[in-house]
Design an enzyme around this catalytic site. Sequence first.
Site, short mmCIF file in Angstrom:
data_model
loop_
_atom_site.label_atom_id
_atom_site.label_comp_id
_atom_site.label_asym_id
_atom_site.label_seq_id
_atom_site.Cartn_x
_atom_site.Cartn_y
_atom_site.Cartn_z
N HIS A 25 0.84 -1.16 0.02
CA HIS A 25 0.17 -0.02 0.05
C HIS A 25 0.79 1.43 -0.10
O HIS A 25 0.68 2.12 -0.79
CB HIS A 25 -0.80 -0.04 1.29
CG HIS A 25 -1.57 1.25 1.25
ND1 HIS A 25 -3.06 1.25 0.79
CD2 HIS A 25 -1.73 2.36 1.93
CE1 HIS A 25 -3.58 2.61 1.03
NE2 HIS A 25 -2.73 3.21 1.72
N GLU A 26 1.74 1.26 0.87
CA GLU A 26 2.66 2.31 1.29
C GLU A 26 3.57 2.64 -0.18
O GLU A 26 3.82 3.87 -0.69
CB GLU A 26 3.48 2.57 2.32
CG GLU A 26 2.65 2.11 3.58
CD GLU A 26 1.65 3.65 3.56
OE1 GLU A 26 1.89 4.80 3.12
OE2 GLU A 26 0.49 3.49 4.23
N HIS A 29 2.02 4.73 -2.79
CA HIS A 29 2.13 6.00 -2.72
C HIS A 29 3.58 6.37 -2.96
O HIS A 29 3.64 7.57 -3.50
CB HIS A 29 1.96 6.35 -1.01
CG HIS A 29 0.36 6.31 -0.78
ND1 HIS A 29 -0.37 6.66 -1.28
CD2 HIS A 29 0.09 5.60 0.30
CE1 HIS A 29 -1.45 6.46 -0.80
NE2 HIS A 29 -1.33 5.77 0.30
#
Length: 377
Positions: A25-26, A29
């Site tokens: 997920h990170e 980003h």
Amino acid sequence: MIQNPGFLLTVLAFVAVIGPLVFVHELGHYLVGRWCGVKAEAFSIGFGPELFAWVDRRGTRWRVAALPLGGYVRFKGDMNAASMTDPAWLEMSAGDRAESFPAKPLWQRAAIVAAGPAINFLFAILIIATFAFVHGESRTPAVAGIVEQGSAADAAGIKVGDRILSFNGRTMDTYTDMVMYTRIRPGEPVDVAIERNGQRLEVRTKIGAVMEDDGFGQKFRVGRLGIGAGEPVVERVSLLRAPIVAVERTGQIVRTMVETLGQIVSGGRSVKELGGPLKIAQVSGQAATLGLESFIFFVALISINLGFINLLPIPMLDGGHLLFYGIEAVQRRPVSPQAQEWAYRSGLAVLMAMMLLVTFNDLSSFGLWQSLSGLIG
């Protein structure tokens, strides 16, 4: 009954599920941020005390913290891990401002934020596509192969051989579609369109409700119409079609999540059914006992869940940021700092309340409160 995993396996399985998914997920980003020219000052897996860390040649501090319940990427110009804008970014040098998050165009900021949930969905789609390619796709027709005596289907006059066309207007292409629809609607009325001997018929009934055991001692209420499948049909899936099957399956899962959440909000389903980290840990251990494939598929489900939750329009979550950007796009100016601060405080309160609720539910499902009441009594 399947034997419950021990504490050590449960903890290891939970870390093996949450750790990689938070990283993925990170990473979404981070990668889109780099593509947009934003400097990442910190990339953290987990919260709380730092276990170990290192700084790469770009100046990003990669850290692993003690509580693996989330993570964050702090870009230049962010005030904290929640990505609230630091007012001091305007005082930076021109070079520093150029690589700060707040200085980027609206579409780039939105892309960076949306990349986290998006990569969770893509990760799940990759797993499901692999399963579809290896095992094929279930395409068992939505035909009544069996009608249980005394069931809701029997009461409605549905007969063996009837082709189920739709439930409440929603098309049923396969038997799996039927199961997914009825399973989350115990006790609800349903209009069933069927085809019998070339003729279309409409019948109305009420979906039955039964208690099921998940094999680990947990009982839950599910809907059942009383229709059994006919001859199973599994079609081979080509490498090109596998991603399409995975996207369709992911869409079904997300729609089920939305409908279930709507039932909870409307009062049609108890909030006690909401689970949190403790429940995920328990089910992670249980999935690990069922074999590698079951465990990997469970990871895909949690990845979809993580992407979906992060898109909820709650400040502090990615969806909350995207909501602000949507408002900014409409009114052609950013939401005021005062309104953002109020929203973030409210969002934090909502998230804390949700965490307390799901933790209470988790402990209740483990029988803790009954045990305590027994001790007190």
